[in-house]
Design an enzyme around this catalytic site. Structure first.
Site, PDB file in Angstrom:
ATOM      1  CD  GLU A 357      36.482  45.901  42.759  1.00  0.00           C
ATOM      2  OE1 GLU A 357      35.338  45.777  42.715  1.00  0.00           O
ATOM      3  OE2 GLU A 357      37.016  46.526  41.498  1.00  0.00           O
ATOM      4  CD  GLU A 467      41.385  45.421  38.132  1.00  0.00           C
ATOM      5  OE1 GLU A 467      40.337  45.739  37.709  1.00  0.00           O
ATOM      6  OE2 GLU A 467      41.293  44.582  39.070  1.00  0.00           O
TER       7      GLU A 467
END
Length: 545
Positions: A357, A467
């Site tokens: 991220e 995810e």
């Protein structure tokens, strides 16, 4: 190894030098819980000839911004536990106890980590703290102990503890003398006992002896190998003209304590991502102090079931121990962490999320100006990938990002970043697109996702759905459509290697309500809280024919 030990008259027992002796004078049979049992995969512990040495971890669950939220002391998940059906006694000898705190804990259930929250199960913790006996009881209704009492004084050196359950209370004896008792508060109502131990920073001690007697059955960790199925997701995905992986995040606590969870994980999936146990706050809670036990256990499970391990994650700005945030030499910290952690798992994991991220589309450079960026600039990303390649040359290296499966600023910033990394010769092999769908606006049309997969493939990058979860609000038909749509793209696009969900059952899903007792489960995963398959499972299977 499973041993059955029964003593008919535990309630009538008297204590002589810490050994349970029923009325009539014959010593109750006791089970040795150290010899022949696994204490090598207990975080912060080291088996030696003198006993199990307990080293302080100071491990905590931390908030996004780095605040310590909850202690996260270790539990011996891979070692012996007790099945209890009545009254029992545990005898433990703590050696080398000094002025620092030494803790020995009996858990009625295994703790479960829900993202940034540890659900604290019922437990009794005995501690030698400042020379006094401290007894704390958690009742499974709060993060905090429901009761804490202190007794005695002058305790140090070798301390022989006897912890006895009977008559709705827990009594603790030291060297045969009762020092104190607390209400049991239903701690052992589940019929199981798991062992934990910890020490205060600057201290440490040795568990020299550990036995149990009374109405107990000693059970070691379950066999990891699970029964395969030709109708499973993994079997169907492996049978495609171009086989793909089907992955899931897995939590260590449920893996050992819930047989149904364990069976589904091993049967349905060909790739495993450790949900929490490889994050920095878990594996390096103190500088230079590494705790790989839970992560090693997950790798062992994966290998036993022919699952590839997608390791998660080396560099992130969340899930960090506080010392890492405050360190002045961030570059050294980051590179040492990568070298040690990736090196530890070298040859045993297939892939790494090296940088997690890094995107913030609101900044001019498109990057999150996190602590690593502040210390090293944008170059921290390329340095991280180079260090990971050096530590494990055989692993496939990914950058993992949320929200970039959609069109817009996040996608644009991600594409710009990885294009530059490839042009600069940085050893990045792939991109993980998370596909979290928490709100209606998060739902990405499959063709948009397909376009992004193809764009990354044109740069020579692999792609994985890393995810995925879909909050349904009860609309399981919509949820099934979303899972199936992304899976179909991954099935069709040559660059897409794995379709992975962030867990598989709502019982332990990360969208559970944090801090709520009993747990308020989410509804974002393909199996419900009772571990029954939802429509999403049927829809995904249909896409794999």
């Amino acid at each position: 190894m499973t041993l059955l030990f029964r003593a008919a008259a535990v309630l009538a027992a008297v204590l002589v030098a810490g050994t349970a002796v029923p009325a009539g004078g014959t010593a109750a049979v006791s089970a040795d819980l150290l010899s022949g049992h696994n204490w090598a995969q207990f975080a912060g512990a080291q088996p030696t000839a003198a006993g199990v040495v307990i080293t302080p971890l100071d491990r905590w669950i931390t908030a996004t911004e780095g605040k310590r939220l909850q202690p996260n002391p270790p539990v011996n998940l891979a070692g012996p536990r007790l099945d209890v059906s009545g009254d029992f006694q545990v005898d433990a000898t703590l050696s080398g106890v000094d002025g620092k705190a030494a803790y020995f804990q009996l858990y009625g259930k295994v703790p479960v980590i829900y993202d940034e929250w540890r659900q604290e199960p019922p437990s009794v913790r005995t501690g030698i703290v400042g020379g006094k006996l401290e007894i704390a009881v958690w009742d499974g209704k709060s993060d905090k102990a429901a009761e804490t009492k202190t007794f005695g004084s002058g305790l140090s050196g070798d301390v022989a503890l006897s912890i006895r359950r009977g008559g709705g209370s827990v009594k603790v004896f030291v060297a045969g003398k009762e020092l104190g008792s607390v209400s049991e508060r239903g701690v052992f109502g589940s019929g199981t006992v798991w062992f934990g131990a910890d020490a205060a920073v600057g201290g440490g001690w040795t568990l020299r002896a550990l036995t149990a007697s009374g109405s107990v059955k000693v059970v070691d960790a379950p066999a990891w190998k699970q029964q395969p199925s030709s109708s499973s997701l993994r079997a169907k995905a492996a049978g495609l003209a171009r086989p793909i992986g089907v992955g899931t995040a897995v939590a260590s606590g449920p893996l050992v304590s819930d047989a149904a969870y364990r069976a589904i994980a091993g049967r349905e999936f060909s790739a495993l991502t450790p949900e929490n146990d490889m994050k920095p706050q878990f594996v390096q809670p103190r500088r230079g102090v590494y705790a790989f036990a839970e992560a090693d256990m997950l790798v062992d499970f994966a290998r036993a079931n022919d699952m590839a391990v997608h390791a998660h994650t080396l560099v992130w700005f969340e899930a960090l121990p506080t010392w890492m945030r405050s360190a002045s030499d961030k570059k050294t910290v980051m590179l040492d962490h990568i070298k040690t952690v990736a090196g530890h798992f070298k040859g045993r994991v297939a892939e790494w999320d090296v940088v997690n991220e890094p995107i913030n589309e609101d900044n001019p450079d498109g990057l999150e100006h996190n602590l690593w960026h502040q210390a090293m600039g944008a170059d921290y990303i390329s340095q991280a990938f180079k260090a990971a390649r050096a530590a494990d040359p055989g692993a496939v290296l990914y950058l993992n990002e949320y929200g970039a499966e959609q069109d817009g600023g996040r996608w644009d910033a991600l594409y710009k970043l990885v294009k530059k990394l490839r042009a600069d010769g940085v050893p990045i092999d792939g991109v993980g697109l998370q596909n979290h769908e928490y709100e209606k606006a998060d739902r990405t049309p499959p063709e948009t996702f397909r376009k992004h997969v193809r764009a990354l493939a044109a740069l020579g990058l692999k792609v994985r759905v890393s995810e995925m979860d879909v909050v349904s609000g009860g609309d399981t038909t919509m949820q099934a459509k979303e899972f199936a749509g992304k899976l179909a793209v991954c099935r069709d696009e040559p660059a897409c290697t794995t379709f992975g969900a962030w867990g598989f059952t709502d019982r332990f899903g990360s969208t559970a309500d944090a801090g709520k007792y009993p747990v308020g489960p989410g509804d974002a995963l393909p199996w419900d809280k009772s571990l029954n398959p939802k429509k999403a499972v049927t829809s995904m299977l249909a896409e794999l024919h």
